[in-house]
Motif scaffolding. Structure first.
Motif, mmCIF file in Angstrom:
data_model
loop_
_atom_site.group_PDB
_atom_site.id
_atom_site.type_symbol
_atom_site.label_atom_id
_atom_site.label_comp_id
_atom_site.label_asym_id
_atom_site.label_seq_id
_atom_site.Cartn_x
_atom_site.Cartn_y
_atom_site.Cartn_z
ATOM 1 N N GLY A 1 0.786 -1.218 0.000
ATOM 2 C CA GLY A 1 0.000 0.000 0.000
ATOM 3 C C GLY A 1 0.818 1.268 0.000
ATOM 4 O O GLY A 1 0.268 2.374 0.033
ATOM 5 N N GLU A 2 2.131 1.160 -0.062
ATOM 6 C CA GLU A 2 2.983 2.343 -0.047
ATOM 7 C C GLU A 2 2.970 3.040 -1.410
ATOM 8 O O GLU A 2 3.055 2.391 -2.451
ATOM 9 C CB GLU A 2 4.418 1.960 0.314
ATOM 10 N N MET A 3 2.897 4.378 -1.379
ATOM 11 C CA MET A 3 2.896 5.134 -2.626
ATOM 12 C C MET A 3 4.278 5.071 -3.273
ATOM 13 O O MET A 3 5.298 5.266 -2.612
ATOM 14 C CB MET A 3 2.511 6.592 -2.382
ATOM 15 N N GLN A 4 4.301 4.813 -4.589
ATOM 16 C CA GLN A 4 5.551 4.708 -5.341
ATOM 17 C C GLN A 4 5.867 5.985 -6.105
ATOM 18 O O GLN A 4 7.028 6.367 -6.213
ATOM 19 C CB GLN A 4 5.471 3.520 -6.303
ATOM 20 N N TRP A 5 4.865 6.626 -6.651
ATOM 21 C CA TRP A 5 5.058 7.909 -7.315
ATOM 22 C C TRP A 5 3.723 8.612 -7.503
ATOM 23 O O TRP A 5 2.671 7.996 -7.381
ATOM 24 C CB TRP A 5 5.778 7.774 -8.656
ATOM 25 N N ARG A 6 3.795 9.900 -7.792
ATOM 26 C CA ARG A 6 2.602 10.713 -8.042
ATOM 27 C C ARG A 6 2.884 11.648 -9.210
ATOM 28 O O ARG A 6 3.945 12.261 -9.283
ATOM 29 C CB ARG A 6 2.222 11.515 -6.798
ATOM 30 N N PHE A 7 1.922 11.748 -10.125
ATOM 31 C CA PHE A 7 2.050 12.630 -11.285
ATOM 32 C C PHE A 7 0.949 13.686 -11.218
ATOM 33 O O PHE A 7 -0.245 13.365 -11.294
ATOM 34 C CB PHE A 7 1.931 11.844 -12.592
ATOM 35 N N TYR A 8 1.352 14.951 -11.062
ATOM 36 C CA TYR A 8 0.395 16.049 -11.094
ATOM 37 C C TYR A 8 0.084 16.392 -12.545
ATOM 38 O O TYR A 8 0.961 16.351 -13.407
ATOM 39 C CB TYR A 8 0.953 17.266 -10.366
ATOM 40 N N THR A 9 -1.168 16.746 -12.791
ATOM 41 C CA THR A 9 -1.604 16.995 -14.165
ATOM 42 C C THR A 9 -1.585 18.467 -14.543
ATOM 43 O O THR A 9 -1.714 18.801 -15.718
ATOM 44 C CB THR A 9 -3.027 16.443 -14.377
ATOM 45 N N VAL A 10 -1.465 19.353 -13.559
ATOM 46 C CA VAL A 10 -1.287 20.784 -13.820
ATOM 47 C C VAL A 10 -0.203 21.289 -12.879
ATOM 48 O O VAL A 10 -0.002 20.736 -11.790
ATOM 49 C CB VAL A 10 -2.597 21.592 -13.631
ATOM 50 N N PRO A 11 0.516 22.337 -13.276
ATOM 51 C CA PRO A 11 1.609 22.832 -12.435
ATOM 52 C C PRO A 11 1.088 23.568 -11.204
ATOM 53 O O PRO A 11 -0.008 24.131 -11.204
ATOM 54 C CB PRO A 11 2.367 23.780 -13.367
ATOM 55 N N GLY A 12 1.908 23.558 -10.171
ATOM 56 C CA GLY A 12 1.594 24.315 -8.971
ATOM 57 C C GLY A 12 2.255 25.683 -9.006
ATOM 58 O O GLY A 12 2.666 26.179 -10.068
ATOM 59 N N ASN A 13 2.388 26.296 -7.849
ATOM 60 C CA ASN A 13 3.001 27.618 -7.719
ATOM 61 C C ASN A 13 4.467 27.552 -8.157
ATOM 62 O O ASN A 13 5.268 26.837 -7.551
ATOM 63 C CB ASN A 13 2.907 28.078 -6.272
ATOM 64 N N PRO A 14 4.851 28.284 -9.211
ATOM 65 C CA PRO A 14 6.243 28.226 -9.682
ATOM 66 C C PRO A 14 7.257 28.603 -8.608
ATOM 67 O O PRO A 14 8.394 28.118 -8.632
ATOM 68 C CB PRO A 14 6.258 29.235 -10.842
ATOM 69 N N ASP A 15 6.861 29.455 -7.666
ATOM 70 C CA ASP A 15 7.793 29.861 -6.618
ATOM 71 C C ASP A 15 8.184 28.711 -5.701
ATOM 72 O O ASP A 15 9.199 28.793 -4.996
ATOM 73 C CB ASP A 15 7.183 30.992 -5.779
ATOM 74 N N GLU A 16 7.396 27.648 -5.716
ATOM 75 C CA GLU A 16 7.675 26.489 -4.874
ATOM 76 C C GLU A 16 8.401 25.383 -5.634
ATOM 77 O O GLU A 16 8.636 24.311 -5.083
ATOM 78 C CB GLU A 16 6.367 25.961 -4.280
#
Length: 704
Positions: free
Chosen positions: A207-222
């Motif tokens: 059940g451990e997470m192996q990876w995550r793919f975001y579909t839109v970008p977040g705050n560029p400053d971060e």
């Protein structure tokens, strides 16, 4: 020998031994496992086509209802069942899971993840679930409140559980997981409420997470999670991350074992109107896109965006089908999709190259797709920037989540689609709404732009209706079309018996000759069907199973029959002899509990006439549209699963706060709006609804 094999398999299941361990080879070969339905779409290619043909155009007339299983809830059912070792695994409302014996219809075990009823406030389209995935001796499913759970397949006991979302944000899960090489993939929904989309891979054993793919970008400053997000940020403007961005992965995926690519469809922007989230334009990657991902690492190999800069809720989360098709004398490995925007896409699944895009429903927002750029050419009024405009198709889409099917012998894709048109209007007073449904568009209300310019009406737009089309992806046109009265019918199943099965919103299971569209079977079930059927062979007999239960986004507000039943799982087979008669589930002896709704124009005992200021009326209208209109109607219809508020006594000034703020109906799935609405706002809402209820049209302030 086949009979003995069936007996042994049944004995192993009932004795607590799982006969089939679903491994990678088993899933790769799922197409040939005629005694099973192992994967969401029958196979990794998601064709939903069975090679079985015992039930065919000649014999289908002899189908009889073998059994029906009554599930405990009464909401929308959208699940594709799995069938493993004679046991049906199906999900129902509130993310409950059931194991049902296919032959007897008896429930072997059930699992309730105990989703808090308050979680319903985070959903746009009912507390539905589209099914489970299998790997080894486990079943995996997502819960409406954002958990991924693994169950022991033979006992229904929980093995592990992972929270996949931030519960401080309005995420939900309604889609079915997929499993590849021991990794479980799951996405989520919530774009209309302001979230950032992503999908994740979890280890099936731990059940451990192996990876995550975001579909839109977040705050560029971060900073950016990967190179794909950095490139995507170049296609956005403004401060989109404050509004979530959207792009949620709430439904379809497919997998090619040879290419080792996982294909994922992404959703609409948050808010809908690009002007609000990205004021200087941009394609807004990876909204409304198809992504090709390396499943082991989450690396993006290619993408194709069906609707750049989406402003219409034209998601690309709709069903994808993989096939090898001969096009212009060359066999191409293709991916096919009919997303909401009205185009049927044929895409090279190796490279992401567009092969063709043809309109499969009435549309006016775009004239065609440019083959060089791969982008649709938009009509000048499409973005409703200055005036309200009728757009076709609308947010329901030319095709929604209801699965298609592909018959490789005929070369036809069967599309359960619709013709739709609605007004879109830019909300000039829009502000980011952290408290409810926030689209940034008029939600079919034509909220208006410039009073001195007339709205754009499409006089050619057809009446809203549904259809089933046999689409030829090579010719780019339908081979045949069945017009349907209602626009929201179930997903489909194709078989080598030259049949296409589909349930309908008015409560029938139908079968059509897949060669010409002729109706060859119809069975009145008395309950609207959203989910697609499955078929399989047990002990030499072919069965058809469908899960039925009216609801979902459309069904919350609309109903075509006078009765709604508890949810059902129904299994059919051919009659074994001439003495076996058809038993209609509507017969008195087979009745199950149902709820009857008020007919059109039901009389209401009106109290004193309500007169409210125009400002209060408009405030109440805004509150209704932002919080209530997703599930409730205020018109002369019966409404749907959620009551029509014109025929409700719950809207009284003394009663409505008890419902909306105190949550007295929460156990029935009506969430509390405490913390989202003030008492003064609830009173304005009551006044607005009472004004409509009393039909004081002459005194009614204009909503424009």
């Amino acid at each position: 020998m086949q009979f003995m094999t069936g007996l042994i398999a049944s004995w192993m299941v009932f004795s607590g031994v799982a006969a089939t361990s679903v491994d990678q080879q088993t899933l790769n070969e799922a197409d040939s496992k005629n005694d099973q339905w192992l994967a969401h779409g029958k196979n990794y290619s998601e064709t939903r086509h069975s090679p079985l043909k015992q039930i065919n155009t000649d014999t289908v007339k002899d189908l009889v209802l073998l059994n029906k299983t009554v599930l405990p809830d009464w909401r929308g059912v959208e699940a594709t069942p799995l069938l493993i070792d004679g046991i049906i695994y199906v999900t129902g409302p509130w993310s409950k899971v059931f194991a049902v014996d296919a032959k007897s219809g008896e429930i072997q075990w059930s699992y309730d993840p105990e989703v808090p009823r308050q979680a319903a406030i985070n959903g746009c389209c009912d507390v539905v679930n589209r099914g489970v995935a299998a790997w080894h001796d486990k079943l995996f499913f997502g819960t409406f409140d954002g958990r991924l759970i693994a169950l022991d397949r033979k006992t229904g006991k929980k093995v592990w559980e992972q929270l996949t979302v931030d519960n401080s944000k309005p995420y939900t899960i309604t889609g079915a997981p997929r499993v590849v090489n021991g990794l479980v993939f799951i996405g989520n929904g919530g774009a209309e409420f302001g979230v950032r989309g992503y999908f994740s891979a979890y280890d099936a054993d731990s059940g451990e997470m192996q990876w995550r793919f975001y579909t839109v970008p977040g705050n560029p400053d971060e900073g950016f999670e990967n190179e794909a997000m950095r490139k995507a940020a170049d296609t956005w403007t403004g401060q989109w991350w404050k509004y979530g961005g959207g792009g949620t992965v709430w439904d379809s995926m497919a997998y090619d074992p040879e290419l080792d690519l996982l294909y994922v469809g992404t959703g609409n922007g948050s808010p809908w109107d690009r002007h609000q989230r990205s004021p200087e334009g941009g394609d807004n990657l990876y909204l409304s896109s198809i992504l090709a991902i390396k499943p082991k690492t989450g690396e993006l190999k290619w993408h194709y965006q069906t609707t750049p800069g989406d402003s219409w809720d034209f998601t690309a989360t709709q069903h994808m089908i993989l096939a090898d098709i001969e096009i212009e004398g060359q066999t191409r490995k293709v991916l096919m999709q009919a997303p909401k925007n009205g185009y049927f896409y044929v895409i090279d699944r190796v490279s992401g190259e567009l092969i063709s895009a043809d309109a499969f429903t009435y549309m006016n927002w775009s004239t065609h797709v440019d083959k060089q750029t791969g982008k649709p050419v938009e009509a000048d009024f499409a973005r409703y920037s200055e005036v309200n405009a009728q757009i076709a198709p609308n947010y329901d889409g030319g095709h929604n989540w209801h699965p298609m099917a592909y018959n490789p012998e005929l070369g036809y894709v069967f599309i359960p689609g619709r013709d739709t048109v609605s007004f879109y209007g830019r909300d000039l007073d829009w502000k980011y709404n952290e408290r409810g449904f926030g689209t940034g568009a008029g939600w079919n209300l034509a909220t208006g732009n410039q009073d001195d310019k007339p709205d754009i009406y499409d006089k050619k737009a057809p009446q809203k209706k549904g259809f089933l089309k046999a689409w030829d992806p090579v010719k780019g046109k339908p081979a045949w079309t069945i017009d349907q009265h209602d626009s929201w019918n179930g997903g489909v199943l194709s078989t080598a018996g030259n049949l296409v099965f589909q349930g309908t919103s008015d409560g029938h299971l139908k079968a059509y000759d897949s060669r010409n569209g002729k109706e060859v079977f119809s069975y009145d079930l008395g309950v609207g069907i959203l989910a697609p059927p499955i078929t399989y062979m047990l002990d030499g007999t072919q069965y058809v199973t469908v899960a039925a239960g009216w609801g979902g986004g459309y069904g919350m507000k609309n109903i075509l029959t006078d009765k709604l039943r508890s949810d059902l799982v129904l299994t059919f087979r051919l009659a074994v002899d001439s003495k076996e008669s058809k038993v209609n589930v509507l017969h008195e002896e087979n009745q199950v509990a149902f709820h009857r709704y008020a007919p059109k124009n039901a009389p209401i005992q009106l109290g004193p006439k309500v007169t409210i200021p125009k400002k209060t009326f408009l405030q109440g209208e805004t509150i209704f549209n932002t919080n209530c209109a997703v599930c409730h109607v205020v018109d002369d219809s019966r409404g749907g699963v959620a009551p029509n508020l014109l025929t409700s006594h719950m809207i009284e000034k003394q009663v409505l706060p008890v419902v909306l703020l105190d949550g007295v109906l929460q156990s029935r799935g009506m969430p509390s709006f405490e913390g989202k609405l003030k008492r003064s706002e609830v009173e304005a809402l009551s006044g607005y609804l009472k004004t409509l209820q009393q039909q004081t049209i002459g005194d009614r302030p204009s909503s424009r």
